[in-house]
Scaffold this motif. Structure first.
Motif, PDB file in Angstrom:
ATOM      1  N   LYS A   1      68.008  56.644  10.861  1.00  0.00           N
ATOM      2  CA  LYS A   1      67.782  58.148  11.708  1.00  0.00           C
ATOM      3  C   LYS A   1      69.590  58.668  10.875  1.00  0.00           C
ATOM      4  O   LYS A   1      69.299  60.241  10.865  1.00  0.00           O
ATOM      5  CB  LYS A   1      67.772  58.611  12.667  1.00  0.00           C
ATOM      6  N   GLY A   2      70.550  58.270  11.112  1.00  0.00           N
ATOM      7  CA  GLY A   2      71.848  58.701  11.098  1.00  0.00           C
ATOM      8  C   GLY A   2      72.065  59.810  11.871  1.00  0.00           C
ATOM      9  O   GLY A   2      72.040  59.802  12.705  1.00  0.00           O
ATOM     10  N   ILE A   3      73.476  60.276  10.899  1.00  0.00           N
ATOM     11  CA  ILE A   3      73.598  61.987  11.978  1.00  0.00           C
ATOM     12  C   ILE A   3      72.419  62.928  11.856  1.00  0.00           C
ATOM     13  O   ILE A   3      72.377  63.285  10.789  1.00  0.00           O
ATOM     14  CB  ILE A   3      74.909  62.846  10.934  1.00  0.00           C
ATOM     15  N   VAL A   4      72.298  63.281  13.148  1.00  0.00           N
ATOM     16  CA  VAL A   4      71.348  64.297  13.329  1.00  0.00           C
ATOM     17  C   VAL A   4      72.437  65.688  13.850  1.00  0.00           C
ATOM     18  O   VAL A   4      72.628  65.967  14.149  1.00  0.00           O
ATOM     19  CB  VAL A   4      70.426  63.817  14.728  1.00  0.00           C
ATOM     20  N   LEU A   5      71.842  66.575  12.568  1.00  0.00           N
ATOM     21  CA  LEU A   5      72.728  68.130  12.989  1.00  0.00           C
ATOM     22  C   LEU A   5      71.809  69.211  13.933  1.00  0.00           C
ATOM     23  O   LEU A   5      70.432  69.325  13.687  1.00  0.00           O
ATOM     24  CB  LEU A   5      72.646  68.724  11.358  1.00  0.00           C
ATOM     25  N   SER A   6      72.284  70.429  14.557  1.00  0.00           N
ATOM     26  CA  SER A   6      71.838  70.744  15.439  1.00  0.00           C
ATOM     27  C   SER A   6      71.244  71.447  14.484  1.00  0.00           C
ATOM     28  O   SER A   6      71.893  72.032  13.569  1.00  0.00           O
ATOM     29  CB  SER A   6      72.991  71.311  16.838  1.00  0.00           C
TER      30      SER A   6
ATOM     31  N   GLN B   1      74.237  73.747  12.684  1.00  0.00           N
ATOM     32  CA  GLN B   1      74.672  73.313  12.362  1.00  0.00           C
ATOM     33  C   GLN B   1      73.765  73.181  10.876  1.00  0.00           C
ATOM     34  O   GLN B   1      74.433  73.648   9.724  1.00  0.00           O
ATOM     35  CB  GLN B   1      75.309  71.674  12.249  1.00  0.00           C
TER      36      GLN B   1
END
Lengths: 55, 303
Positions: free
Chosen positions: A8-13, A16
């Motif tokens: 999943k890594g980084i989840v942006l809002s 963002q």
């Protein structure tokens, strides 16, 4: 299961993602603008000779 | 382990800037003044430059100015964080990383100089490169935090754009373009010192050796007056040398007298609200003064 979650890594809002999209569009417009500018300058500087091949 | 545990919260990442943050790095207000004065130099040169090339040259100069602004913000992020007026700029606010602003500035600086060289010649490009170096390295990294004469010498960076415009159109440095340089050069100290009188405490807190902080307010008022006399004379010079017409000569004389009158008011009113409003009036008028002079030169040059 753990490996799946890691991917999943980084989840942006949402905000963002919106900002990244805005930056991408702005960059595309700037690049397109430069392509047009360099084309126009080439035509003005070289005139019809821009199309002739060097011999 | 929960899903939120493996996925790093994106909020913790810096560098998620909006387009407006990158625009802010370019200091658009400074840029607009640079473009305007460069345009005056370009038009007055009567170099027969093709409109497309003229536009491309102005764009290159604008990008160069933006690059210098970005490098300035990169270096000054620590000061900006300490002053209320600048604390919300992209770097101190944490929206753009310091290294990113440096890279942005360097890439734009190199690109703008290369573009101007290819579009309008290497004299203009050389002047642009020198101006960026002067502002970003000499002024921002050296003079600004080191000497009270920071804006006197640094003012040269703001004065170069009409010469760059002139060089872009003609490939030369004419006497008239030097006069345009001198007008902005001598205008800069009274303009910024009037502001410094109003913002003395902020500059002192940020550790910037502006003249009122280092030499006192009275000495600043004396220096403002001296430079204002020079501005009033140099402002008329383009007419005296026969470059500008009667309308310019008359207007420059009148505005010069007004500039001097406001500087005298700053010199005389030294205490309280009267002193504050005198400095504010001189600062506001100085902006109008430079704009009107260059606007008339532009209109006269287009005929």
């Amino acid at each position: 299961m753990a490996a799946k979650q890691k991917r999943k890594g980084i989840v942006l809002s949402a905000e963002q993602r919106r900002r990244r999209r805005a930056r991408s569009i702005a960059l595309a417009l700037v690049l397109a603008g430069f392509a047009i500018l360099f084309y126009a300058v080439t035509i003005v500087k070289l005139g019809p000779q821009a199309l002739s091949h060097p011999t | 382990m929960s899903a939120t545990g493996t996925a790093r919260p994106a909020e913790a990442l810096s560098g998620f800037a909006d387009v407006a943050d990158y625009v802010a790095l370019l200091k658009p207000r400074v840029m607009s003044l640079v473009v305007f004065t460069a345009l005056v130099g370009l038009v007055r040169a009567h170099g027969g430059i093709h409109p497309v090339i003229g536009f491309a040259a102005l764009l290159s100069i604008a990008i160069g100015a933006g690059a210098a602004g970005s490098l300035n913000m990169w270096w000054d992020a620590d000061i900006d964080a300490r002053m209320a007026r600048t604390a919300q700029r992209p770097i101190p606010a944490g929206r753009i990383e310091s290294g990113e602003a440096l890279a942005f500035g360097v890439v734009l600086a190199v690109a703008s100089v290369a573009m101007l060289g290819l579009f309008a010649g290497w004299l203009a490009a050389g002047l642009l490169a020198f101006t960026i170096f002067f502002y970003a390295v000499l002024y921002t990294m050296g003079l600004k935090r080191w000497t009270a004469q920071n804006i006197v010498i640094g003012g040269a960076a703001g004065a170069f754009p009409p010469m760059i415009g002139w060089a872009a159109a003609t490939g030369t440095i004419g006497l008239e373009s030097v006069l345009l340089f001198l007008i902005i050069f001598f205008w800069t100290p009274p303009h910024f010192w009037a502001l410094a009188l109003l913002r003395k405490k902020e500059y002192a807190r940020a550790g910037i050796p502006m003249l009122p902080v280092v030499a006192g307010e009275d000495e600043t008022r004396r220096q403002i007056l001296i430079y204002s006399v020079v501005v009033a004379v140099v402002g008329v010079a383009p007419a005296l040398f026969g470059f500008a017409g009667l309308i310019y000569g008359t207007l420059a004389s009148m505005l010069g007298v007004l500039f001097l009158a406001l500087a005298i008011a700053v010199w005389r009113k030294r205490r309280g609200v009267a002193a504050q409003s005198a400095a504010r009036r001189l600062f506001a008028f100085s902006v109008l003064y430079l704009f009107l002079l260059f606007a008339v030169l532009l209109v006269e040059g287009m005929r």
